[in-house]
Design an enzyme around this catalytic site. Structure first.
Site, PDB file in Angstrom:
ATOM      1  N   LYS A  52      19.154  37.211  -4.073  1.00  0.00           N
ATOM      2  CA  LYS A  52      19.142  38.306  -4.936  1.00  0.00           C
ATOM      3  C   LYS A  52      20.158  38.630  -6.197  1.00  0.00           C
ATOM      4  O   LYS A  52      19.364  39.005  -7.571  1.00  0.00           O
ATOM      5  CB  LYS A  52      18.124  40.078  -4.356  1.00  0.00           C
ATOM      6  CG  LYS A  52      17.475  39.354  -3.370  1.00  0.00           C
ATOM      7  CD  LYS A  52      17.321  40.651  -2.065  1.00  0.00           C
ATOM      8  CE  LYS A  52      15.884  40.541  -1.797  1.00  0.00           C
ATOM      9  NZ  LYS A  52      16.447  41.110  -0.172  1.00  0.00           N
ATOM     10  N   GLN A  96      19.223  46.274   2.372  1.00  0.00           N
ATOM     11  CA  GLN A  96      19.266  44.520   2.801  1.00  0.00           C
ATOM     12  C   GLN A  96      18.955  44.931   4.485  1.00  0.00           C
ATOM     13  O   GLN A  96      19.518  45.390   5.084  1.00  0.00           O
ATOM     14  CB  GLN A  96      20.118  43.651   2.971  1.00  0.00           C
ATOM     15  CG  GLN A  96      19.328  41.916   2.857  1.00  0.00           C
ATOM     16  CD  GLN A  96      18.169  41.989   2.857  1.00  0.00           C
ATOM     17  OE1 GLN A  96      18.669  41.690   1.323  1.00  0.00           O
ATOM     18  NE2 GLN A  96      18.016  40.886   3.226  1.00  0.00           N
ATOM     19  N   ASP A 119      11.733  47.981  -3.228  1.00  0.00           N
ATOM     20  CA  ASP A 119      11.337  46.760  -2.561  1.00  0.00           C
ATOM     21  C   ASP A 119      10.091  46.993  -2.040  1.00  0.00           C
ATOM     22  O   ASP A 119       9.177  46.727  -1.209  1.00  0.00           O
ATOM     23  CB  ASP A 119      12.129  47.713  -0.861  1.00  0.00           C
ATOM     24  CG  ASP A 119      13.288  46.489  -0.886  1.00  0.00           C
ATOM     25  OD1 ASP A 119      12.302  44.871  -0.778  1.00  0.00           O
ATOM     26  OD2 ASP A 119      13.973  46.252  -0.175  1.00  0.00           O
TER      27      ASP A 119
HETATM   28  N1  GUN Z   1      15.401  41.725   4.640  1.00  0.00           N
HETATM   29  C1  GUN Z   1      14.200  40.720   4.450  1.00  0.00           C
HETATM   30  N2  GUN Z   1      13.392  40.854   3.808  1.00  0.00           N
HETATM   31  C2  GUN Z   1      13.801  41.770   3.137  1.00  0.00           C
HETATM   32  C3  GUN Z   1      13.636  42.226   1.814  1.00  0.00           C
HETATM   33  O1  GUN Z   1      12.398  42.095   1.241  1.00  0.00           O
HETATM   34  N3  GUN Z   1      13.426  43.463   1.475  1.00  0.00           N
HETATM   35  C4  GUN Z   1      14.899  44.184   2.734  1.00  0.00           C
HETATM   36  N4  GUN Z   1      15.492  45.441   2.176  1.00  0.00           N
HETATM   37  N5  GUN Z   1      15.396  43.652   3.577  1.00  0.00           N
HETATM   38  C5  GUN Z   1      14.828  42.865   3.599  1.00  0.00           C
END
Ligand code: GUN
Length: 283
Positions: A52, A96, A119
């Site tokens: 990211k 996350q 998200d």
């Molecule tokens: N953990 C696994 N996929 C995601 C996601 O798309 N966003 C976040 N914040 N955590 C995750």
């Protein structure tokens, strides 16, 4: 002839479009920034977070990294979120998941300002999606819609079957397909005669979390098959929820694993970050 949907290429196209938008914002004096918070040191999460951050760098978004120790309390995390919510220089906030067990993830998601929830997990954004109002949409299903549209696949009027009912993928996927005027069925672990249902699908979205479970017996001739799963097989190779080699011949379009849905999630996260600027300005 089956067509492979190239998520890597489509995500690159989206990221390049966003790069242009970000540089336009920059020339007008607007800088976009996203806070990425990780609690603990789950190795898979560390890889996702790093990807990211790399995408932010590519597009020109400033990423603020918060790598907090496993022992961080819920109150401490809430305090950081509150600070970021109130910082006008921060556009997006991402925590996350998973967070350590002593922290309530729903409480954390609810604490993020819906205007910064890139998200698309906050109940307000989920509600907006449900009634077709503006808001952030969960990245993986939003990415799947882009894969379909940019591959020239018509969605309106199609029989779409989604396997999986998670809050992050299955449910928002069903809502987005409905918004595109598809006829949508959602299947899950209690669905009776799954094959009978999936064989009706013109577009089959598979998000069950079981390696190679969907074989050709589940797929109608000429269907579009979208595989959300990602696993390691017995030879340590990546594979999806779909038995790719078995299904390939039967479908008109298929997403590979890796290189299908996966890269789209980050591209759509970047898209949400860029959109956050306009959303915050309109408030
Ligand atoms: N953990 C696994 N996929 C995601 C996601 O798309 N966003 C976040 N914040 N955590 C995750």
């Amino acid at each position: 002839m089956t067509q492979i949907i190239d998520g890597k290429q489509i995500s690159k196209q989206i990221k390049d479009e966003l790069k242009d938008k970000v540089s336009k914002y920059k020339s007008e004096g607007t800088e976009i920034s996203m806070a990425v918070i990780m609690v603990g040191n789950d190795p898979a999460s560390a890889v996702y977070v790093n990807n990211k951050k790399k995408a932010c760098e590519y597009i020109g978004i400033r990423s603020l990294s918060y790598e907090l120790p496993e022992e961080t309390t819920e109150a401490e995390l809430l305090e950081l979120i509150d600070k970021l919510n109130n910082d006008p220089s921060v556009n997006g906030i991402l925590v996350q998941l998973p967070v350590p067990k002593h922290i309530d993830d729903n409480k954390i998601i609810r604490a993020i300002s819906p205007l910064k929830d890139v998200d698309g997990f906050h109940t307000q954004n989920v509600g907006s999606l449900c009634i077709g109002e503006k808001g952030f949409v969960s990245c993986t299903p939003a990415g799947i819609i882009q894969l379909l549209k940019r591959s020239g696949i018509e969605i309106a009027g199609k029989e779409c079957v989604v396997i999986g009912r998670s809050n992050i993928v299955g449910k928002p996927m069903a809502l987005l397909l409905l918004q595109e005027n598809a006829t949508v069925t959602v299947c899950h672990s209690k669905t009776k005669d799954l094959k009978e249902v999936t064989k009706r699908a013109d577009i089959l979205v598979v998000a069950i979390g079981k390696p190679k479970m969907i074989t050709s017996e589940y797929v109608k001739d000429g269907a579009v098959v979208i595989d959300v799963g990602i696993h390691r097989n017995e030879n340590n190779q990546l594979c999806g929820d779909v038995d790719y080699d078995d299904v390939y011949e039967k479908c008109s379009y298929i997403t590979p694993v890796p290189g299908g849905v996966g890269p789209m999630t980050i591209a759509m996260l970047m898209n949400n970050c860029v959109e956050s600027v306009a959303l915050q300005m309109s408030e």
